[in-house]
Design an enzyme around this catalytic site. Structure first.
Site, PDB file in Angstrom:
ATOM      1  N   ASP A  91       0.879  -1.253   0.034  1.00 18.79           N
ATOM      2  CA  ASP A  91       0.169   0.111   0.077  1.00 18.79           C
ATOM      3  C   ASP A  91       1.023   1.075  -0.012  1.00 18.79           C
ATOM      4  O   ASP A  91       1.645   1.504   0.997  1.00 18.79           O
ATOM      5  CB  ASP A  91      -0.885   0.064   1.228  1.00 18.79           C
ATOM      6  CG  ASP A  91      -2.038  -1.059   1.246  1.00 18.79           C
ATOM      7  OD1 ASP A  91      -1.691  -2.170   0.256  1.00 18.79           O
ATOM      8  OD2 ASP A  91      -2.995  -0.971   1.818  1.00 18.79           O
ATOM      9  N   LYS A 153      -6.908   3.373  -2.805  1.00 14.19           N
ATOM     10  CA  LYS A 153      -7.301   3.246  -1.509  1.00 14.19           C
ATOM     11  C   LYS A 153      -7.587   4.688  -1.051  1.00 14.19           C
ATOM     12  O   LYS A 153      -6.713   5.644  -1.339  1.00 14.19           O
ATOM     13  CB  LYS A 153      -6.208   2.571  -0.779  1.00 14.19           C
ATOM     14  CG  LYS A 153      -6.276   2.492   0.647  1.00 14.19           C
ATOM     15  CD  LYS A 153      -5.089   1.642   1.083  1.00 14.19           C
ATOM     16  CE  LYS A 153      -5.151   1.990   2.861  1.00 14.19           C
ATOM     17  NZ  LYS A 153      -3.845   1.241   3.488  1.00 14.19           N
ATOM     18  N   LYS A 182     -10.298   0.156  -2.161  1.00 12.98           N
ATOM     19  CA  LYS A 182     -10.205  -0.183  -0.724  1.00 12.98           C
ATOM     20  C   LYS A 182     -10.579   1.174   0.129  1.00 12.98           C
ATOM     21  O   LYS A 182      -9.934   2.274  -0.290  1.00 12.98           O
ATOM     22  CB  LYS A 182      -8.717  -0.683  -0.532  1.00 12.98           C
ATOM     23  CG  LYS A 182      -8.493  -0.730   1.219  1.00 12.98           C
ATOM     24  CD  LYS A 182      -7.002  -1.246   1.301  1.00 12.98           C
ATOM     25  CE  LYS A 182      -6.707  -1.337   2.846  1.00 12.98           C
ATOM     26  NZ  LYS A 182      -5.388  -1.582   3.198  1.00 12.98           N
TER      27      LYS A 182
END
Length: 217
Positions: A91, A153, A182
């Protein structure tokens, strides 16, 4: 929605600055027990956690975290080390200032560079929605789709706010497969989790869902 379905979309997260191995080991144990998508942990613990879970649980870690203003070279090296240590998912945080300056090509090239290091490992791109305008969020949807990354995300959980339903709605309107969504930060109940999934989130970055399930056991 079945609890097992929700848990299968959870990146069970512990990124606190004071996190200890004992705490990381506990979330690994919980992750394996409750069959979450992954545990999301600091890079320092990746090797130890990967050795501990022995392939029974995906290990996710963070790159350029939480501010994103490191150089691309530094982020790529962080990524290389994390994968070498056993990370399955990465991430990364974009350089938000570059987005504000409309340096779209620079952002795109950085994501592509990190994805090249990731190869077949999952890459999620954190854009820190609480700091962005709607126009900037939509632009990042376009950039992430072009980049080859696997997810967009919302948040680090370390800025002024986390995911909102409005953010996920924007993503759902502007993101197309194979890129997924996400939601992270501020997901504090089963109802929150269900709502975000219904809106289009495929992953949830949270520490609270597993805690809630454990408290019911």
């Amino acid at each position: 929605m079945e609890i097992a379905e929700i848990l299968s979309k959870v990146d069970h997260t512990l990124l606190a600055q004071g996190a200890t191995w004992e705490e990381i080991r506990q979330i690994c144990d919980d992750g394996m027990k409750y069959k979450v998508a992954s545990v999301c942990i600091p890079p320092y613990f990746v090797k130890q956690a990967a050795d501990y879970v022995k392939g029974e649980l995906a290990i996710c870690t963070v790159i350029g975290f939480p501010n994103g203003y490191m150089t691309t070279k530094a982020k790529c090296e962080e990524t290389r080390i994390a994968i070498e240590d056993g990370a399955d998912e990465i991430d990364m945080v974009i350089r938000i200032g570059a987005l504000k300056e409309k340096k779209y090509d620079e952002i795109l090239e950085e994501i592509k560079a990190i994805k090249a290091v990731c190869k077949d490992k999952i890459l999620k791109v954190i854009i820190e929605t609480c700091l962005l305008t709607e126009e900037e969020k939509i632009k990042m949807c376009e950039i992430v789709m072009e980049s080859g990354a696997d997810f967009i995300k919302t948040s680090t959980g370390f800025s002024t706010a986390g995911a909102t339903p409005e953010d996920i709605q924007i993503f759902a309107e502007h993101i197309k497969a194979p890129v997924r969504i996400k939601a992270a930060g501020g997901i504090s109940s089963i109802e929150d989790a269900e709502h975000f999934i219904e809106l289009g989130a495929d992953r949830l970055g949270t520490s609270r869902i597993v805690k809630i399930i454990k408290s019911r056991s």
